[in-house]
Write an enzyme that holds these catalytic residues in place. Sequence first.
Site, short mmCIF file in Angstrom:
data_model
loop_
_atom_site.label_atom_id
_atom_site.label_comp_id
_atom_site.label_asym_id
_atom_site.label_seq_id
_atom_site.Cartn_x
_atom_site.Cartn_y
_atom_site.Cartn_z
N GLY A 1 0.79 -1.22 0.00
CA GLY A 1 0.00 0.00 0.00
C GLY A 1 0.83 1.28 0.00
CB ILE A 2 0.22 4.48 1.78
CG1 ILE A 2 -1.16 4.76 1.17
CG2 ILE A 2 0.97 5.78 2.03
CD1 ILE A 2 -2.14 5.47 2.09
CG ASN B 1 2.36 3.79 5.91
OD1 ASN B 1 1.48 4.40 5.31
ND2 ASN B 1 2.52 2.47 5.79
CE1 TYR C 1 -7.67 4.19 9.89
CE2 TYR C 1 -9.18 5.83 9.00
CZ TYR C 1 -7.97 5.15 8.95
OH TYR C 1 -7.06 5.45 7.96
N PRO D 1 -4.17 11.43 3.94
CG PRO D 1 -3.06 9.43 3.52
CD PRO D 1 -3.41 10.39 4.62
CB VAL E 1 -5.14 5.71 -0.87
CG1 VAL E 1 -3.91 5.45 -1.75
CG2 VAL E 1 -5.04 7.07 -0.20
P1 NAP Z 1 -2.60 -1.39 4.11
O1 NAP Z 1 -2.46 -1.64 2.66
O2 NAP Z 1 -3.59 -2.15 4.90
O3 NAP Z 1 -1.15 -1.53 4.79
C1 NAP Z 1 -0.99 -1.36 6.16
C2 NAP Z 1 0.46 -1.54 6.52
O4 NAP Z 1 0.58 -1.37 7.95
C3 NAP Z 1 0.97 -2.94 6.19
O5 NAP Z 1 2.30 -2.86 5.75
C4 NAP Z 1 0.89 -3.64 7.54
O6 NAP Z 1 1.83 -4.70 7.69
C5 NAP Z 1 1.28 -2.51 8.47
N1 NAP Z 1 0.90 -2.79 9.86
C6 NAP Z 1 -0.34 -3.00 10.37
N2 NAP Z 1 -0.27 -3.26 11.68
C7 NAP Z 1 1.05 -3.19 12.02
C8 NAP Z 1 1.77 -3.36 13.24
N3 NAP Z 1 1.14 -3.63 14.39
N4 NAP Z 1 3.11 -3.20 13.21
C9 NAP Z 1 3.76 -2.93 12.07
N5 NAP Z 1 3.14 -2.78 10.88
C10 NAP Z 1 1.79 -2.90 10.87
O7 NAP Z 1 -2.97 0.14 4.39
P2 NAP Z 1 -2.70 1.48 3.56
O8 NAP Z 1 -3.96 1.83 2.91
O9 NAP Z 1 -1.44 1.40 2.79
O10 NAP Z 1 -2.55 2.48 4.80
C11 NAP Z 1 -1.31 2.96 5.26
C12 NAP Z 1 -1.59 4.12 6.20
O11 NAP Z 1 -2.35 5.13 5.53
C13 NAP Z 1 -2.42 3.72 7.42
O12 NAP Z 1 -1.96 4.41 8.56
C14 NAP Z 1 -3.81 4.17 7.05
O13 NAP Z 1 -4.63 4.41 8.17
C15 NAP Z 1 -3.50 5.43 6.27
N6 NAP Z 1 -4.57 5.84 5.36
C16 NAP Z 1 -5.00 5.05 4.36
C17 NAP Z 1 -6.01 5.49 3.51
C18 NAP Z 1 -6.52 4.67 2.36
O14 NAP Z 1 -7.50 5.11 1.70
N7 NAP Z 1 -5.93 3.53 2.03
C19 NAP Z 1 -6.59 6.76 3.71
C20 NAP Z 1 -6.14 7.53 4.75
C21 NAP Z 1 -5.12 7.09 5.58
P3 NAP Z 1 1.45 -6.22 7.33
O15 NAP Z 1 1.65 -6.34 5.86
O16 NAP Z 1 2.43 -6.99 8.13
O17 NAP Z 1 0.02 -6.43 7.77
#
Ligand code: NAP
Length: 262
Positions: A20-21, A95, A161, A191, A194
């Site tokens: 992801g991000i 992140n 959240y 963001p 996404v």
């Molecule tokens: P994602 O695809 O679900 O990826 C989440 C990442 O966080 C993964 O690499 C995961 O690792 C890691 N993670 C989760 N729990 C963890 C822990 N306890 N210790 C270490 N790593 C951990 O999410 P994403 O959409 O890329 O989101 C990344 C960030 O952007 C988050 O903070 C999210 O809240 C924020 N965000 C996302 C969006 C969106 O629309 N996608 C919008 C606003 C904000 P594993 O692979 O090991 O599970």
Amino acid sequence: MENVIDLSGKTAVVTGGSRGIGRAVALALAGQGAFVVIADRSDWKAGDESTTAEILRLGGQATSKNLDVSDAAEVDRTMAEIDQEHSGIDILVNNAGVLTAGSVLETSNDQWRHQFAVNVDGTFFCMRAGIRSMRAHGRGGKVINVTSISGLRANPGFAAYCSSKAAIVNLTRQAGIDYGAEGINVNSVAPGFVETDMTAIYDSPTRRALEAQTPNGRWAMPKQIADAVLFLASPLADHICGEVLAVDGGWLVGTPVRIESD
Ligand code: NAP
């Protein structure tokens, strides 16, 4: 011409960089010359598919550490290890995050605690260890916390959240003013929607409705969030402290519904 975003010689830690991000952020930082340490629970064991392997394939520098950001002792140990191995941490991108759906009545104690343990405690633990390293080496540094539009505006049915992301907003502002004078810039990106695994929970009608409410009419690709992080990690952001930069296609600014008058 001078490359204004030259991160060679810098060590960057990206939590949750496996996908992801976080993956896009790690690739962007490595693309500008930083040595990137991916700190999360899965990249170190993902082999050829890992972000680390992809960066190495592209000629960059990277390694991974197995880290659960919600474990304070593990964070301190791992960040101290990175500090020693790389003679300091220059850039930290908090992140790693998780998302649980549910209104107040639908959220269990465990769900609430898990949201805060990863999103808020994780950001705090890593930030504390990262700033400790930056201060010890006296070179300043950049901390970028990934919050969300959900930390700045309510999002129906996401009580835990939204609350966790709001906490990150003020933690960023607080640290931004506490450490700015030491050349440690703490900022945040917020963001909008996404294209990642996290947003796969939305069905097509919901997704179309959300796109229609976004002024530029679309969701972001992870790279567009990474570009904003790259800016905040660079010397271009040296005078920015405690700021929250929305990368949301205009979502927070206004709705694209035009009221026609006769
Ligand atoms: P994602 O695809 O679900 O990826 C989440 C990442 O966080 C993964 O690499 C995961 O690792 C890691 N993670 C989760 N729990 C963890 C822990 N306890 N210790 C270490 N790593 C951990 O999410 P994403 O959409 O890329 O989101 C990344 C960030 O952007 C988050 O903070 C999210 O809240 C924020 N965000 C996302 C969006 C969106 O629309 N996608 C919008 C606003 C904000 P594993 O692979 O090991 O599970």
